[in-house]
Design a protein around this motif. Sequence first.
Motif, PDB file in Angstrom:
ATOM      1  N   LEU A 248       0.824  -1.215   0.000  1.00  0.00           N
ATOM      2  CA  LEU A 248       0.000   0.000   0.000  1.00  0.00           C
ATOM      3  C   LEU A 248       0.862   1.271   0.000  1.00  0.00           C
ATOM      4  O   LEU A 248       0.590   2.201  -0.776  1.00  0.00           O
ATOM      5  CB  LEU A 248      -0.964  -0.007   1.182  1.00  0.00           C
ATOM      6  CG  LEU A 248      -2.093  -1.065   1.098  1.00  0.00           C
ATOM      7  CD1 LEU A 248      -2.984  -0.966   2.338  1.00  0.00           C
ATOM      8  CD2 LEU A 248      -2.918  -0.890  -0.165  1.00  0.00           C
ATOM      9  N   PRO A 249       1.906   1.359   0.833  1.00  0.00           N
ATOM     10  CA  PRO A 249       2.780   2.533   0.747  1.00  0.00           C
ATOM     11  C   PRO A 249       3.426   2.679  -0.631  1.00  0.00           C
ATOM     12  O   PRO A 249       3.559   3.804  -1.143  1.00  0.00           O
ATOM     13  CB  PRO A 249       3.840   2.275   1.835  1.00  0.00           C
ATOM     14  CG  PRO A 249       3.137   1.424   2.830  1.00  0.00           C
ATOM     15  CD  PRO A 249       2.266   0.517   2.015  1.00  0.00           C
ATOM     16  N   ALA A 250       3.827   1.558  -1.235  1.00  0.00           N
ATOM     17  CA  ALA A 250       4.421   1.627  -2.576  1.00  0.00           C
ATOM     18  C   ALA A 250       3.424   2.127  -3.614  1.00  0.00           C
ATOM     19  O   ALA A 250       3.798   2.755  -4.608  1.00  0.00           O
ATOM     20  CB  ALA A 250       4.954   0.247  -2.985  1.00  0.00           C
ATOM     21  N   ALA A 251       2.137   1.847  -3.372  1.00  0.00           N
ATOM     22  CA  ALA A 251       1.088   2.301  -4.309  1.00  0.00           C
ATOM     23  C   ALA A 251       0.653   3.728  -4.026  1.00  0.00           C
ATOM     24  O   ALA A 251      -0.163   4.286  -4.770  1.00  0.00           O
ATOM     25  CB  ALA A 251      -0.122   1.369  -4.208  1.00  0.00           C
ATOM     26  N   GLY A 252       1.165   4.326  -2.939  1.00  0.00           N
ATOM     27  CA  GLY A 252       0.800   5.713  -2.621  1.00  0.00           C
ATOM     28  C   GLY A 252      -0.390   5.841  -1.723  1.00  0.00           C
ATOM     29  O   GLY A 252      -0.992   6.922  -1.616  1.00  0.00           O
TER      30      GLY A 252
END
Length: 206
Positions: free
Chosen positions: A198-202
């Motif tokens: 989720l953090p990598a997806a923003g």
Amino acid sequence: MEQADLAEPKPRLGRKRDHTRDPEILEATLDVLAETGYDGMTIDMVAARAKAGKATLYRRWSSKPELVLDAVACMKSSEIDLEALPDTGTLRGDLIALIKPPNIRDAERKLRVMAGIVSMIARSPELAAAAQEALVEPRAAANRIVFRRAVDRGEIPDSVDIEQLCTIGPALVAYRALMLGKPVNREFLIGNIDHVILPAAGVRPA
């Protein structure tokens, strides 16, 4: 000369191949691959696991590479219905809804098979393609739909690299299972979603 002498000789019919046991033999091949790897696997091992004669295998597959290629290409998996993927309204909800016990067990077996054929993949483009199609692509296809759905509803930016996002989860699972020798369970997978994917997806944490 009599008429019988002029008649063309009837062709000799070879023994008809019996394919009814193919699924059992291919499953046995995958089991042995997962346990011993390609280099350690022998036709004798597969025959013993499938309770079949070695001659039966050689009538159907002329070599070990041919048998392995068929087994990987036909590998059974917990099918993901791309037409009925969960739609919870959030990316996190969709990714978690895809985590089911049969899928976890299936993923672990796929990893063991993948590890077993690594030594051969570099020498066989056909096997590499079959492994990609059977072991990697089904889950990646589901993830692409989930991520694109999140883009469409504005949950993640359209500049996000979806193909890269699709590789993060499988890479973490492979490292944990193959390098660390630790089990892949629901808690681990949800942790990956919350703290990595989720953090990598923003997506900011709730």
